[in-house]
Write a protein that holds these residues in place. Structure first.
Motif, mmCIF file in Angstrom:
data_model
loop_
_atom_site.group_PDB
_atom_site.id
_atom_site.type_symbol
_atom_site.label_atom_id
_atom_site.label_comp_id
_atom_site.label_asym_id
_atom_site.label_seq_id
_atom_site.Cartn_x
_atom_site.Cartn_y
_atom_site.Cartn_z
ATOM 1 N N LEU A 175 -46.697 30.924 45.934
ATOM 2 C CA LEU A 175 -45.651 30.429 46.825
ATOM 3 C C LEU A 175 -44.741 31.564 47.269
ATOM 4 N N HIS A 176 -44.267 31.487 48.500
ATOM 5 C CA HIS A 176 -43.214 32.366 48.969
ATOM 6 C C HIS A 176 -41.898 31.599 48.922
ATOM 7 N N VAL A 177 -40.930 32.154 48.239
ATOM 8 C CA VAL A 177 -39.627 31.507 48.070
ATOM 9 C C VAL A 177 -38.571 32.330 48.793
ATOM 10 N N HIS A 208 -34.738 32.627 49.322
ATOM 11 C CA HIS A 208 -33.476 32.197 48.727
ATOM 12 C C HIS A 208 -32.392 33.207 49.062
ATOM 13 N N GLU A 250 -42.507 36.338 46.155
ATOM 14 C CA GLU A 250 -43.722 35.570 45.890
ATOM 15 C C GLU A 250 -43.783 35.256 44.405
ATOM 16 N N LEU A 290 -43.480 24.156 40.259
ATOM 17 C CA LEU A 290 -42.111 24.426 40.701
ATOM 18 C C LEU A 290 -41.339 23.140 40.515
ATOM 19 N N THR A 325 -36.131 27.751 50.577
ATOM 20 C CA THR A 325 -37.315 27.297 51.302
ATOM 21 C C THR A 325 -38.571 27.831 50.637
ATOM 22 N N VAL A 326 -39.596 26.999 50.564
ATOM 23 C CA VAL A 326 -40.880 27.365 49.968
ATOM 24 C C VAL A 326 -41.953 27.292 51.043
#
Length: 332
Positions: free
Chosen positions: A201-203, A205, A211, A217, A282-283
């Motif tokens: 996942l790319h987070v 924040h 990543e 999650l 956002t994910v």
């Protein structure tokens, strides 16, 4: 990956509201929480509201697909009558009714009838149905925080990855062996023994993209649930934040050990968990495709398209609950 919370950021919900002592109630009850229990609850409502000379209407939901529509109808009736709407069932039922109620100006009440009842327990609402009904008749409405994934609200938690699969597996066990915490625990252990793929996942924040590789999650809006697993981030919820937990990509044995740490409230001792408080993040998937993923929200599993935006709700939910000192005594 570690993110520092902003202790100075607080969600200003406002003051508690006094409720009209003659306000009527519209109650949405999930029949799936148990027919016999539903009949007992209906009987207790009749007697308690009769003694208090309070009017109410009971809307029974037999088909889960009609829950959202029934909740919306209940809120419309409550607003028209200047009353309050009440959810009777587990956390999933409460969330559906609360989503219809929030922002309507309608006060929200709870009669806990689920397996775990995290939302009601966290707010000090009695598990005993007779006591919970008595509270509806006397409590003030207090503003409480809710969370969102995109446009869908949650009261307790939201997650993707292994946790939604565990919930689906738990429902299979419940249909075979009945609803109980022991059945839920056995189902979780059986699920953990299987091989699972990890998420990439790319987070995003606070403007920083990272990543992560994780089995799950998990985003929490429930202090009691976080304290039960020993998460050090639990106090951040009182600062107007949500809390995200992501176990790092580990093998099955390490995953089981990590789960056992959570079962004995020692999650904070684990080196394999990333946790942080946030107001919004956002994910996305590394491929950037708008793929649909399974999301578990308050015990209900659904599919949602990515990207996923997790955020604190800007509007509070006005909940009929005990005052702070009484709630602390009722919390178990």
């Amino acid at each position: 990956m570690t993110y520092a919370a902003r202790p100075s950021v607080e969600l200003l919900h406002g003051e508690a509201r006094q409720v009209d002592p003659h306000a009527p109630f519209v109650i949405v009850m999930n029949a799936g929480s148990g027919r016999k229990r539903g009949e007992i609850t209906a009987d207790l409502l009749k007697h308690a509201f009769g003694r208090a000379n309070r009017t109410y209407e009971l809307l029974l939901v037999d088909d889960p697909s009609q829950l959202a529509a029934t909740a919306q109808r209940a809120v419309e009736l409550a607003v028209a009558r200047g009353g309050a709407v009440v959810g009777a069932g587990g956390d999933g039922t409460l969330c559906a009714v609360a989503q219809a109620a929030i922002g309507s100006g309608c006060t929200f009440g709870v009669l806990p009838c689920g397996t775990f009842n995290y939302f009601s327990r966290d707010h000090g609402i009695p598990a005993d149905t007779e006591q919970a009904i008595a509270l509806l008749l006397t409590a003030r409405a207090h503003p409480v925080q809710v969370g969102y994934v995109n446009d869908r609200m949650f009261l307790v938690n939201a997650s993707l990855g292994l946790y939604p699969k565990m919930l689906e597996h738990r429902e299979i066990y419940k249909r075979q062996f009945g609803r109980s915490r022991i059945v839920a625990l056995c189902s979780a252990i059986a699920m953990l023994m299987r091989r699972h793929r990890h998420l990439r996942l790319h987070v995003d924040h606070e403007g920083t993209m990272q990543e992560i590789r994780t089995s799950t999650l998990f985003v929490a809006n429930n202090r009691l649930q976080l304290e039960q697993v020993g998460a050090a981030e639990a106090p951040l919820l009182a600062q107007g934040l949500l809390v995200a937990l992501a176990p790092r990509a580990i093998g099955r044995l390490a995953q089981i050990v990590l789960s056992l740490r959570g079962a004995i409230s020692r999650m904070s001792d684990a080196d394999n968990v990333t946790g942080f408080g946030f107001r919004r993040f956002t994910v996305t998937h590394p491929s950037k495709r708008r793929r649909r993923v399974k999301i578990a929200m308050d015990g209900e599993v659904m599919k949602m398209p990515m990207p996923l935006e997790f955020r604190v709700g800007e509007t509070p939910l006005y909940l009929l609950k005990p005052e702070a000192d009484v709630a602390a005594l009722n919390r178990t």
